[in-house]
Design an enzyme around this catalytic site. Structure first.
Site, PDB file in Angstrom:
ATOM      1  N   ASP A 120      -3.260 -24.795 -69.139  1.00 46.20           N
ATOM      2  CA  ASP A 120      -3.603 -23.372 -69.065  1.00 46.20           C
ATOM      3  C   ASP A 120      -4.711 -23.225 -68.031  1.00 46.20           C
ATOM      4  O   ASP A 120      -5.011 -24.160 -67.293  1.00 46.20           O
ATOM      5  CB  ASP A 120      -4.030 -22.844 -70.442  1.00 46.20           C
ATOM      6  CG  ASP A 120      -5.386 -23.379 -70.852  1.00 46.20           C
ATOM      7  OD1 ASP A 120      -5.856 -24.365 -70.242  1.00 46.20           O
ATOM      8  OD2 ASP A 120      -5.997 -22.807 -71.770  1.00 46.20           O
ATOM      9  N   LYS A 134       3.758 -24.157 -70.453  1.00 44.12           N
ATOM     10  CA  LYS A 134       2.460 -24.037 -71.134  1.00 44.12           C
ATOM     11  C   LYS A 134       2.661 -23.639 -72.591  1.00 44.12           C
ATOM     12  O   LYS A 134       2.145 -24.283 -73.511  1.00 44.12           O
ATOM     13  CB  LYS A 134       1.576 -23.010 -70.399  1.00 44.12           C
ATOM     14  CG  LYS A 134       0.184 -22.840 -71.006  1.00 44.12           C
ATOM     15  CD  LYS A 134       0.133 -21.657 -71.949  1.00 44.12           C
ATOM     16  CE  LYS A 134      -1.237 -21.548 -72.605  1.00 44.12           C
ATOM     17  NZ  LYS A 134      -1.316 -20.375 -73.496  1.00 44.12           N
TER      18      LYS A 134
END
Length: 206
Positions: free
Chosen positions: A137, A118
């Site tokens: 996310d 991420k």
DNA sequence: CTCCCGATAT
DNA sequence: ATATCAGGAG
């Protein structure tokens, strides 16, 4: 799948200038901000980095101070002990292995402590305009599931699913737009489905 | 799967 | 007062 192209077009239309909410002036600042943003809102990170970036400009600046001092400076982002160690560890690697520069590829970014896919995708996309993957996310994860783009819950599986159905040229903006949408409309708690421009094609899978 | 933690919404 | 938000490492 035609639906995904429609979603992409609508997102672009409604969020024409989506960009990361993390304030930064260079790749190093974005890397630090992205590490701090783990389990923390971008809004909160910005409050902390406003002062942090005035005090620390280079990787060495983060290494010259004690862990305790760094912890005090990032305290309100939570998990401050881990994050401080990770930041110093990451700065160490950047200095020792990358000549003081933030790496601009996934393989090298993942060598930095506190950086997983991420965070790496955030840095790649917004600091280097490169896409080796898609930022997944909490917003991207939640909305992708609600829209029925994936049935998975594991972030890596979600990322793979999205990479299969979204053209690579859209990877960076797709995440940025979904994140904007997640904050304004498709919120975790009370999604504003009546105001949502994707409502008519959303199966609302939770 | 568990631990790491503060801030804010309810 | 407590649930919820928001990723990575071991």
């Amino acid at each position: 799948m035609l639906k995904i192209l429609e979603i992409i077009a609508l997102l672009k239309k409604h969020y024409p200038e989506a960009k990361t909410a993390l304030n930064h002036a260079n790749p190093l600042e974005l890397l630090i901000a992205a590490i701090l943003s783990a389990q923390c809102t971008d809004e909160r990170v910005n409050i902390v980095t406003k002062n942090l970036f005035k005090k620390y400009k280079t990787p060495l600046d983060y290494l010259k101070v004690s862990l305790k001092e760094l912890e005090e400076n990032i305290h309100s982002t939570g998990f401050y002990h881990n994050k401080s160690k990770n930041i110093q560890g990451a700065m160490r690697v950047i200095l020792d292995q990358f000549k003081g520069n933030v790496p601009d590829n996934m393989g090298e970014l993942l060598l930095l402590p506190g950086v997983a896919r991420k965070t790496a995708n955030v840095v790649l996309g917004s600091a280097f305009k490169k896409a080796e993957g898609i930022v997944v996310d909490t917003h991207v994860s939640r909305i992708s599931r609600r829209l029925g783009l994936t049935k998975n819950k594991n972030p890596l599986k979600i990322e793979k699913d999205l990479m299969k159905i979204i053209p690579k040229s859209k990877w960076i903006y797709f995440s940025l737009e979904l994140i904007s949408h997640g904050r304004k409309i498709c919120k975790a708690r009370n999604p504003l489905c009546k105001e949502c421009f994707l409502n008519y094609l959303c199966p609302k899978i939770i």
